[in-house]
Design a protein around this motif. Structure first.
Motif, PDB file in Angstrom:
ATOM      1  N   TYR A 298       0.739  -1.343  -0.126  1.00  7.13           N
ATOM      2  CA  TYR A 298      -0.156  -0.029   0.080  1.00  7.13           C
ATOM      3  C   TYR A 298       0.738   1.037   0.184  1.00  7.13           C
ATOM      4  CZ  TYR A 298      -3.290   3.451   1.018  1.00  7.13           C
ATOM      5  OH  TYR A 298      -4.338   4.651   0.868  1.00  7.13           O
ATOM      6  N   PHE A 299       1.641   1.502   1.165  1.00  7.75           N
ATOM      7  CA  PHE A 299       2.565   2.469   1.013  1.00  7.75           C
ATOM      8  C   PHE A 299       3.450   2.643  -0.185  1.00  7.75           C
ATOM      9  CE2 PHE A 299       1.214   2.360   5.371  1.00  7.75           C
ATOM     10  CZ  PHE A 299       1.187   3.754   5.844  1.00  7.75           C
TER      11      PHE A 299
ATOM     12  N   HIS B 160       0.438   2.532  -3.459  1.00 12.21           N
ATOM     13  CA  HIS B 160      -0.744   3.078  -3.743  1.00 12.21           C
ATOM     14  C   HIS B 160      -0.925   4.448  -2.803  1.00 12.21           C
ATOM     15  CE1 HIS B 160      -2.244  -0.400  -5.887  1.00 12.21           C
ATOM     16  NE2 HIS B 160      -1.712  -1.094  -4.976  1.00 12.21           N
ATOM     17  N   SER B 161      -0.226   4.745  -1.728  1.00 12.64           N
ATOM     18  CA  SER B 161      -0.452   5.757  -0.950  1.00 12.64           C
ATOM     19  C   SER B 161      -0.389   6.978  -1.651  1.00 12.64           C
ATOM     20  CB  SER B 161       0.519   5.720   0.209  1.00 12.64           C
ATOM     21  OG  SER B 161       1.896   5.811  -0.225  1.00 12.64           O
ATOM     22  N   GLU B 162       0.386   7.223  -2.559  1.00 10.75           N
ATOM     23  CA  GLU B 162       0.479   8.515  -3.235  1.00 10.75           C
ATOM     24  C   GLU B 162      -0.658   8.996  -3.948  1.00 10.75           C
ATOM     25  OE1 GLU B 162       3.493  10.875  -6.478  1.00 10.75           O
ATOM     26  OE2 GLU B 162       4.163   8.852  -5.638  1.00 10.75           O
TER      27      GLU B 162
ATOM     28  N   ILE C 134      -2.156   8.741   2.393  1.00 12.86           N
ATOM     29  CA  ILE C 134      -1.739   8.060   3.668  1.00 12.86           C
ATOM     30  C   ILE C 134      -3.070   8.027   4.943  1.00 12.86           C
ATOM     31  CG2 ILE C 134      -0.315   8.097   5.730  1.00 12.86           C
ATOM     32  CD1 ILE C 134       2.020   9.153   3.800  1.00 12.86           C
TER      33      ILE C 134
ATOM     34  N   GLY D 138      -5.720   5.660   3.820  1.00 19.92           N
ATOM     35  CA  GLY D 138      -5.220   4.347   4.040  1.00 19.92           C
ATOM     36  C   GLY D 138      -5.114   3.784   5.450  1.00 19.92           C
TER      37      GLY D 138
ATOM     38  N   TYR E  90      -7.260  -0.090  -2.118  1.00 21.30           N
ATOM     39  CA  TYR E  90      -7.450   0.062  -0.597  1.00 21.30           C
ATOM     40  C   TYR E  90      -7.366  -1.356  -0.032  1.00 21.30           C
ATOM     41  CZ  TYR E  90      -8.816   4.892  -0.889  1.00 21.30           C
ATOM     42  OH  TYR E  90      -8.957   6.101  -0.958  1.00 21.30           O
TER      43      TYR E  90
ATOM     44  N   ALA F 271      -4.755  -1.813   2.372  1.00 18.70           N
ATOM     45  CA  ALA F 271      -4.817  -1.454   3.668  1.00 18.70           C
ATOM     46  C   ALA F 271      -5.858  -2.020   4.499  1.00 18.70           C
ATOM     47  CB  ALA F 271      -5.211   0.156   3.538  1.00 18.70           C
TER      48      ALA F 271
END
Length: 213
Positions: A44-45, A48-50, A54, A57, A135, A138
């Motif tokens: 995720y980080f 996908h986080s960008e 954050i 998430g 998602y 997360a």
């Protein structure tokens, strides 16, 4: 295969390999479930986080933890206590949960073996990725952390004396085992028992039948 109640340990499988694979421990549980948690969070980080954020998430992660309590309740009530005249369903029920009610103090079967858990994680991942997309990385680790909280609370209720702050959970689970098998399905939380009306009677909750725990 032993169905004798009150015996601390019994057998589920005649085959010694299957019997060994059905047993586990706290260390094996942590070793089996924490790596997928860390891997999913890393994905995720890292990927996908960008795009998804954050903060989003983190909220989805805790949403997964809360959703676990609902998933736990529904599984316990409708799958683990599924009543059927089918010999196959009866056998599956005994493997999944009936054995535990016959031998609630068998410490080696208070956790789901990691190999079985990985299969369920795979099913959850495939079902969630189509709905939650990024998602999932997360939400699913949140569910897994919720699961670990659940199994360690469950393990502790059968092994240790209740600490004062969590005594109500020990009482709740004890009532399910020894007085109300059709109530008190929540182990990590009584929330959904309250929502769906499956709380034990108030007087019993106050007295708290703690036999065998």
């Amino acid at each position: 295969m032993s169905h004798k109640k009150g015996v601390q340990k019994g057998r589920i499988f005649k085959n010694p390999v299957l019997e060994a694979l059905s047993r586990t421990s706290p260390a094996l549980t942590l070793g089996g479930y924490l790596p997928p948690v860390f891997f999913l969070i890393y994905v995720y980080f890292a990927y996908h986080s960008e795009r998804l954020g954050i903060a989003n998430g983190i909220m989805v992660f805790f949403g997964g933890v809360i959703f676990w309590t609902f998933f736990e309740y529904m599984m316990h009530r409708y799958v683990f206590h599924w009543i059927s005249e089918s010999a196959f369903v009866k056998r599956m029920h005994y493997i999944m949960h009936g054995y535990h009610h016959d031998h609630p103090r068998d410490e080696e079967r208070l956790f789901m073996p990691p190999w079985a858990g990985w299969l369920i994680i795979g099913v959850l991942y495939l079902s969630q990725i189509f709905i939650l997309k990024g998602y999932t990385y997360a939400f699913l680790p949140g569910m897994l952390i919720g699961y670990l909280c659940y199994v360690f609370v469950h393990y502790s209720t059968h092994k240790y004396k209740a600490p004062r702050p969590l005594k109500y959970l020990w009482k709740h689970h004890s009532l399910h085992h020894y007085k109300y098998p059709d109530k008190a399905f929540g182990v990590s939380s009584p929330l959904w028992d309250i929502v769906f009306g499956t709380m034990p009677p108030r007087q019993d909750r106050k007295e708290g039948d703690m036999r065998g725990l």
